[in-house]
Design a protein around this motif. Structure first.
Motif, PDB file in Angstrom:
ATOM      1  N   LYS A   3       0.844  -1.197   0.000  1.00  0.00           N
ATOM      2  CA  LYS A   3       0.000   0.000   0.000  1.00  0.00           C
ATOM      3  C   LYS A   3       0.880   1.247   0.000  1.00  0.00           C
ATOM      4  CE  LYS A   3      -2.105  -2.053   3.530  1.00  0.00           C
ATOM      5  NZ  LYS A   3      -2.821  -2.174   4.763  1.00  0.00           N
ATOM      6  N   GLU A  41      -3.921   5.622   3.454  1.00  0.00           N
ATOM      7  CA  GLU A  41      -3.375   4.519   2.657  1.00  0.00           C
ATOM      8  C   GLU A  41      -4.125   4.416   1.343  1.00  0.00           C
ATOM      9  OE1 GLU A  41      -3.615   1.002   5.078  1.00  0.00           O
ATOM     10  OE2 GLU A  41      -2.070   1.721   6.460  1.00  0.00           O
ATOM     11  N   TYR A  42      -3.370   4.097   0.293  1.00  0.00           N
ATOM     12  CA  TYR A  42      -3.921   3.949  -1.050  1.00  0.00           C
ATOM     13  C   TYR A  42      -3.458   2.615  -1.614  1.00  0.00           C
ATOM     14  CZ  TYR A  42      -4.334   9.031  -0.611  1.00  0.00           C
ATOM     15  OH  TYR A  42      -4.630  10.298  -0.173  1.00  0.00           O
ATOM     16  N   ASP A  43      -4.307   1.996  -2.448  1.00  0.00           N
ATOM     17  CA  ASP A  43      -3.869   0.780  -3.131  1.00  0.00           C
ATOM     18  C   ASP A  43      -3.044   1.177  -4.359  1.00  0.00           C
ATOM     19  OD1 ASP A  43      -5.684   1.510  -5.137  1.00  0.00           O
ATOM     20  OD2 ASP A  43      -7.109  -0.062  -4.648  1.00  0.00           O
ATOM     21  N   GLN A  81      -6.495   4.256  -5.222  1.00  0.00           N
ATOM     22  CA  GLN A  81      -7.759   4.426  -4.512  1.00  0.00           C
ATOM     23  C   GLN A  81      -7.550   4.372  -3.009  1.00  0.00           C
ATOM     24  OE1 GLN A  81     -10.903   2.060  -6.102  1.00  0.00           O
ATOM     25  NE2 GLN A  81     -10.472   2.701  -8.180  1.00  0.00           N
ATOM     26  N   ILE A  98      -7.758   3.457   0.685  1.00  0.00           N
ATOM     27  CA  ILE A  98      -8.077   2.272   1.480  1.00  0.00           C
ATOM     28  C   ILE A  98      -8.438   2.707   2.898  1.00  0.00           C
ATOM     29  CG2 ILE A  98      -7.155   0.159   2.475  1.00  0.00           C
ATOM     30  CD1 ILE A  98      -5.285  -0.023   0.074  1.00  0.00           C
ATOM     31  N   LYS A  99      -7.653   3.673   3.407  1.00  0.00           N
ATOM     32  CA  LYS A  99      -7.827   4.121   4.789  1.00  0.00           C
ATOM     33  C   LYS A  99      -7.644   5.635   4.831  1.00  0.00           C
ATOM     34  CE  LYS A  99      -5.417   3.984   9.134  1.00  0.00           C
ATOM     35  NZ  LYS A  99      -4.039   3.939   9.512  1.00  0.00           N
ATOM     36  N   ASN A 110      -9.337   9.803  -4.079  1.00  0.00           N
ATOM     37  CA  ASN A 110      -8.267   8.973  -4.642  1.00  0.00           C
ATOM     38  C   ASN A 110      -7.114   9.854  -5.095  1.00  0.00           C
ATOM     39  OD1 ASN A 110      -9.934   6.749  -4.267  1.00  0.00           O
ATOM     40  ND2 ASN A 110     -10.778   6.899  -6.327  1.00  0.00           N
TER      41      ASN A 110
END
Length: 130
Positions: A87, A96-98, A102, A104-105, A111
């Protein structure tokens, strides 16, 4: 009785001032990021690395596809410069981003900004339209 009212007033005024300052800071930071574009940059590309961090850009190579994201967190504009457990992680507030950019947290709720790019014919560099 007057001191209690004054304390309440000072607390409310302090919270209001801090909220106003945070709102203005957020707007100015994100506006600066949005208007700092309109340039074309060519950077070296290593197709063997899944994620590469540059000053303003994050390049992600996954599933034979290369994507470029702004390295600025959509929360307050901090520079994302590390990956943990697959991540992208903002060092300021832990958003956090994927690898698709996008959220995540949070606290970020938008995004990452995807930037237009094109890989050179030899695959050794990528041109980013910021």
């Amino acid at each position: 009785m007057k001191t209690k009212n004054r304390r309440v007033f000072l607390k409310v005024a302090a919270v209001g001032f801090i909220s106003f300052f945070a709102f203005i800071w957020n707007k100015l930071t994100l506006q600066h990021i949005a208007t700092s574009g309109a340039e074309e940059v060519s950077v070296p590309l290593n197709m063997n690395k899944e994620v590469q961090f540059f000053d303003k850009y994050i390049i992600v190579n996954s599933n034979h596809q290369t994507k470029v994201f702004s390295s600025h967190c959509s929360h307050l504009g901090c520079k994302i410069d590390k990956m943990e457990s697959g991540k992208l992680v903002c060092p300021c507030h832990g958003s956090e981003y994927d690898l698709q950019g996008q959220v995540i947290k949070g606290p970020a709720y938008k995004n990452l900004t995807t930037l237009d790019s094109s890989v050179s014919d030899d695959g050794k560099s990528i041109t980013i339209k910021a």
